[in-house]
Write a protein that holds these residues in place. Structure first.
Motif, short mmCIF file in Angstrom:
data_model
loop_
_atom_site.label_atom_id
_atom_site.label_comp_id
_atom_site.label_asym_id
_atom_site.label_seq_id
_atom_site.Cartn_x
_atom_site.Cartn_y
_atom_site.Cartn_z
N ARG A 12 25.91 -5.42 49.17
CA ARG A 12 25.73 -6.79 48.68
C ARG A 12 26.12 -7.83 49.72
O ARG A 12 27.16 -7.70 50.37
N GLY A 13 25.31 -8.87 49.80
CA GLY A 13 25.70 -10.03 50.60
C GLY A 13 26.82 -10.76 49.90
O GLY A 13 27.14 -10.49 48.74
N GLN A 14 27.40 -11.71 50.62
CA GLN A 14 28.58 -12.40 50.13
C GLN A 14 28.30 -13.90 50.08
O GLN A 14 27.65 -14.44 50.98
N ILE A 15 28.78 -14.56 49.02
CA ILE A 15 28.62 -16.02 48.93
C ILE A 15 29.91 -16.69 49.40
O ILE A 15 30.99 -16.43 48.86
N VAL A 16 29.77 -17.53 50.41
CA VAL A 16 30.93 -18.25 50.96
C VAL A 16 30.70 -19.73 50.71
O VAL A 16 29.57 -20.22 50.84
#
Ligand code: FER
Length: 288
Positions: A12-16
């Motif tokens: 999974r990509g990450q939300i920053v």
């Protein structure tokens, strides 16, 4: 078109959240934020393509993520390798707290003033905040470097964000290579100008290309809407008028040819959960 279906992913990509200062509606500095999607395995030593994706009227930096499965679409495509992993940025075009404003109905002039004003913020505040922090193809934050990396930068949006995308085309074609206006026409000539003044609107867009000495080989327009969408009747005459400039807007159905594509999703109304399917469908063609 390809429709997105949710599927579990291993990676999974990450939300920053990126906070940055921008002028508010009175011109005073205030802090706002963009959500930034970093693909799985983001490596600061590598350069990444970057897609800016903006919300519609009444929305905010969370609207795309809250209302659609765009994150799962990115995760799936990057895991499957149908698109090279890129960074996606979800900013907000309002210069006031959106939740304190419009919940329904549209004040066209007010919305238009916001998406116009966002153009300056995009270049002067948002790009430095995001591309100064994460590794894109811009070697530094100078205009020259942003121009040199334009094929690695895309801009898209839904509804009033589609209008924002057309303004980005008019103002920032020198630093952006691909545009995804979804369910929104160009309001630069007048609100609903894509329908009410198609010819002049198309002429203005063509002029932005000519001014830079560009042709159809220098950019890509990946357009989408639905046949039940309130924007359908506004966008279609604009696309048709643009197609009258084939050296600039080379409209083709086949993704292997042309630089302008227009996909109409059957039965789809005006909604994030509909238009994000266009992004899924266009994912292999945003950067290449
Ligand atoms: C359009 C149709 C509707 C459009 C914007 C809207 C920019 C916005 C509707 C809303 O915010 O409620 O063609 O183009």
């Amino acid at each position: 078109m390809n429709l997105h279906r949710w599927k579990d992913v291993d990676y999974r990509g990450q939300i920053v959240r990126v906070d940055y200062a921008a002028p508010d509606y009175e011109g005073n500095p205030w802090m706002k934020y963009a959500n930034v999607y970093l693909p799985y395995g983001y490596d600061p030593n590598k350069a990444y393509d970057i897609l800016y994706l903006i919300h519609g009227g009444g929305g905010n930096s969370d609207a795309w993520l809250d209302c659609s499965q765009i994150k799962n679409a990115f995760d799936q495509a990057f895991q499957a390798g149908t698109a090279r992993p890129f960074i996606a940025v979800f900013p907000c075009f309002y210069s006031w707290i959106p939740s304190e404003h419009r919940s329904e109905g549209i004040d066209a002039a007010k919305e238009d003033s916001q998406v116009r004003a966002f153009q300056k913020e995009f270049a002067e505040c948002l790009i430095p905040a995001v591309e100064g922090r994460f590794h894109t193809y811009a070697e530094d934050l100078s205009l020259k470097s942003l121009q040199a990396s334009r094929r690695h930068r895309a801009f898209g949006g839904f509804s009033m964000g589609g209008s924002t995308t057309w303004y980005a085309f008019l103002n920032h074609l020198d630093i952006i290579g691909t545009f995804l206006p979804l369910s929104g026409d160009c309001w630069a000539v007048q609100p609903l100008g894509g329908k009410l003044n198609s010819e002049e609107t198309a002429g203005l867009l063509a002029e932005a290309v000519r001014k830079l000495g560009f042709t159809s080989r220098d950019f890509r327009l990946l357009i989408g809407t639905g046949d039940q969408d309130i924007a359908y009747g506004n966008l279609s005459p604009q696309v048709e008028a643009m197609a009258a400039y084939p050296g600039i807007f080379d409209l083709q159905e086949d993704m292997r040819g042309g630089n302008m594509h227009y996909v109409i999703k059957e039965g789809a109304p005006h909604a994030y959960e509909e238009v994000y399917h266009h992004i899924w469908n266009y994912l292999p063609y945003i950067f290449d």
